[in-house]
Design a protein around this motif. Structure first.
Motif, short mmCIF file in Angstrom:
data_model
loop_
_atom_site.label_atom_id
_atom_site.label_comp_id
_atom_site.label_asym_id
_atom_site.label_seq_id
_atom_site.Cartn_x
_atom_site.Cartn_y
_atom_site.Cartn_z
N LEU A 85 -10.38 -5.76 0.36
CA LEU A 85 -11.54 -6.55 0.75
C LEU A 85 -11.95 -6.20 2.18
CD1 LEU A 85 -13.56 -8.86 0.23
CD2 LEU A 85 -11.81 -10.43 1.07
N ARG A 86 -10.98 -6.07 3.05
CA ARG A 86 -11.27 -5.70 4.44
C ARG A 86 -11.95 -4.33 4.49
NH1 ARG A 86 -9.35 -3.16 8.98
NH2 ARG A 86 -9.54 -4.32 10.92
N ALA A 87 -11.48 -3.40 3.68
CA ALA A 87 -12.10 -2.07 3.63
C ALA A 87 -13.55 -2.17 3.17
CB ALA A 87 -11.30 -1.15 2.72
N GLY A 88 -13.81 -3.06 2.21
CA GLY A 88 -15.18 -3.26 1.75
C GLY A 88 -16.07 -3.82 2.85
N ILE A 89 -15.52 -4.74 3.62
CA ILE A 89 -16.27 -5.32 4.74
C ILE A 89 -16.59 -4.23 5.77
CG2 ILE A 89 -16.11 -6.92 6.69
CD1 ILE A 89 -14.40 -8.72 4.78
N LEU A 90 -15.60 -3.40 6.06
CA LEU A 90 -15.82 -2.31 7.02
C LEU A 90 -16.86 -1.31 6.50
CD1 LEU A 90 -12.17 -1.70 8.26
CD2 LEU A 90 -14.03 -2.89 9.46
N HIS A 91 -16.86 -1.09 5.19
CA HIS A 91 -17.88 -0.21 4.60
C HIS A 91 -19.27 -0.81 4.78
CE1 HIS A 91 -19.82 2.69 2.04
NE2 HIS A 91 -20.32 1.69 1.32
N LEU A 92 -19.39 -2.10 4.55
CA LEU A 92 -20.66 -2.78 4.76
C LEU A 92 -21.13 -2.59 6.21
CD1 LEU A 92 -22.62 -4.68 3.19
CD2 LEU A 92 -21.33 -6.58 4.16
N HIS A 93 -20.19 -2.71 7.14
CA HIS A 93 -20.53 -2.51 8.56
C HIS A 93 -20.98 -1.08 8.81
CE1 HIS A 93 -17.65 -6.05 9.65
NE2 HIS A 93 -18.76 -6.46 9.08
N SER A 94 -20.36 -0.12 8.13
CA SER A 94 -20.75 1.29 8.33
C SER A 94 -22.18 1.54 7.85
CB SER A 94 -19.77 2.22 7.60
OG SER A 94 -20.01 2.24 6.21
N LEU A 95 -22.68 0.66 7.01
CA LEU A 95 -24.06 0.76 6.54
C LEU A 95 -25.03 0.01 7.46
CD1 LEU A 95 -23.40 0.14 2.74
CD2 LEU A 95 -23.76 2.34 3.89
N GLY A 96 -24.47 -0.56 8.53
CA GLY A 96 -25.31 -1.28 9.49
C GLY A 96 -25.56 -2.73 9.12
N LEU A 97 -24.72 -3.28 8.24
CA LEU A 97 -24.91 -4.64 7.75
C LEU A 97 -23.72 -5.53 8.06
CD1 LEU A 97 -26.32 -3.66 4.26
CD2 LEU A 97 -27.64 -4.51 6.22
N VAL A 98 -23.99 -6.82 8.20
CA VAL A 98 -22.96 -7.83 8.42
C VAL A 98 -23.14 -8.89 7.34
CG1 VAL A 98 -22.00 -9.52 10.04
CG2 VAL A 98 -23.03 -7.41 10.91
N HIS A 99 -22.07 -9.24 6.64
CA HIS A 99 -22.14 -10.23 5.56
C HIS A 99 -22.45 -11.63 6.11
CE1 HIS A 99 -20.71 -12.95 2.39
NE2 HIS A 99 -20.98 -11.96 1.55
N ASN A 100 -21.78 -12.04 7.17
CA ASN A 100 -21.99 -13.31 7.87
C ASN A 100 -21.55 -14.56 7.11
OD1 ASN A 100 -23.23 -12.58 10.45
ND2 ASN A 100 -24.84 -11.73 9.16
N ASP A 101 -20.88 -14.42 5.98
CA ASP A 101 -20.43 -15.61 5.25
C ASP A 101 -19.16 -15.31 4.45
OD1 ASP A 101 -20.51 -18.28 4.55
OD2 ASP A 101 -21.95 -17.99 2.92
N ILE A 102 -18.18 -14.72 5.12
CA ILE A 102 -16.90 -14.42 4.48
C ILE A 102 -16.12 -15.72 4.35
CG2 ILE A 102 -14.75 -13.10 4.62
CD1 ILE A 102 -17.20 -11.28 4.45
N ASN A 103 -15.86 -16.14 3.13
CA ASN A 103 -15.09 -17.35 2.86
C ASN A 103 -14.61 -17.31 1.41
OD1 ASN A 103 -16.75 -19.34 1.07
ND2 ASN A 103 -18.24 -18.50 2.51
N PRO A 104 -13.65 -18.15 1.04
CA PRO A 104 -13.09 -18.08 -0.32
C PRO A 104 -14.12 -18.24 -1.43
CG PRO A 104 -11.73 -19.47 1.06
CD PRO A 104 -12.97 -19.15 1.86
N SER A 105 -15.17 -19.00 -1.20
CA SER A 105 -16.18 -19.20 -2.24
C SER A 105 -16.98 -17.93 -2.52
CB SER A 105 -17.15 -20.30 -1.82
OG SER A 105 -16.48 -21.51 -1.67
N ASN A 106 -16.93 -16.99 -1.61
CA ASN A 106 -17.70 -15.76 -1.77
C ASN A 106 -16.82 -14.58 -2.16
OD1 ASN A 106 -20.08 -17.03 -1.27
ND2 ASN A 106 -20.08 -16.58 0.91
N ILE A 107 -15.68 -14.88 -2.76
CA ILE A 107 -14.79 -13.83 -3.23
C ILE A 107 -14.44 -14.11 -4.69
CG2 ILE A 107 -12.53 -12.74 -2.95
CD1 ILE A 107 -12.77 -13.56 0.03
N MET A 108 -14.62 -13.11 -5.50
CA MET A 108 -14.25 -13.20 -6.91
C MET A 108 -13.22 -12.12 -7.21
SD MET A 108 -17.85 -14.08 -8.74
CE MET A 108 -17.02 -14.70 -10.19
N PHE A 109 -12.69 -12.16 -8.40
CA PHE A 109 -11.74 -11.15 -8.86
C PHE A 109 -12.40 -10.31 -9.95
CE2 PHE A 109 -7.98 -12.78 -6.86
CZ PHE A 109 -8.16 -14.15 -6.79
#
Length: 125
Positions: A34-58
């Motif tokens: 998940l952290r790697a995915g967040i870093l990938h998003l950042h590499s695209l110039g984007l910030v999710h801004n709402d990382i929390n358990p409700s925003n994570i699925m399996f």
């Protein structure tokens, strides 16, 4: 795979103090994915801004999938001039700009919430 981390729907602090069962050891790798995915998003110039358990699925293999991108903004964008809906207690309300640090701080809070830590402190209390 169905894992119940918070069956009583306790808020973050109550959950931490509840004597909860922490995530199984094997889930740590998925958390790093998940952290790697967040870093990938950042590499695209984007910030999710709402990382929390409700925003994570399996997914079907038990990997964490980040969802709910309605608060996602370009790095440097002013959050108070947009309708970025961020989850209470999972972000710093004083943060006004979309920065990768926002996601990384929230990820660390999520990690502490799920895995625990020696002092169990939270970033956003």
């Amino acid at each position: 795979m169905h894992v119940k981390f918070n069956p009583e729907h306790l808020n973050k602090n109550m959950f931490r103090e509840s004597g909860r069962e922490l995530i199984p050891e094997g889930m740590n790798d998925r958390l790093e994915g998940l952290r790697a995915g967040i870093l990938h998003l950042h590499s695209l110039g984007l910030v999710h801004n709402d990382i929390n358990p409700s925003n994570i699925m399996f997914d079907e293999d038990g990997n964490f999938i980040l969802i709910d991108f309605d608060s996602c903004r370009r790095i440097g964008e002013n959050l108070h001039e947009t309708d970025a809906g961020r989850t209470w207690a999972w972000h710093d309300p004083d943060v006004k700009i979309a920065l990768p640090k926002n996601d990384l701080d929230a990820f660390e809070d999520l990690r502490i919430w799920m895995v625990g830590s020696p002092d169990e402190r939270s970033n956003f209390e």
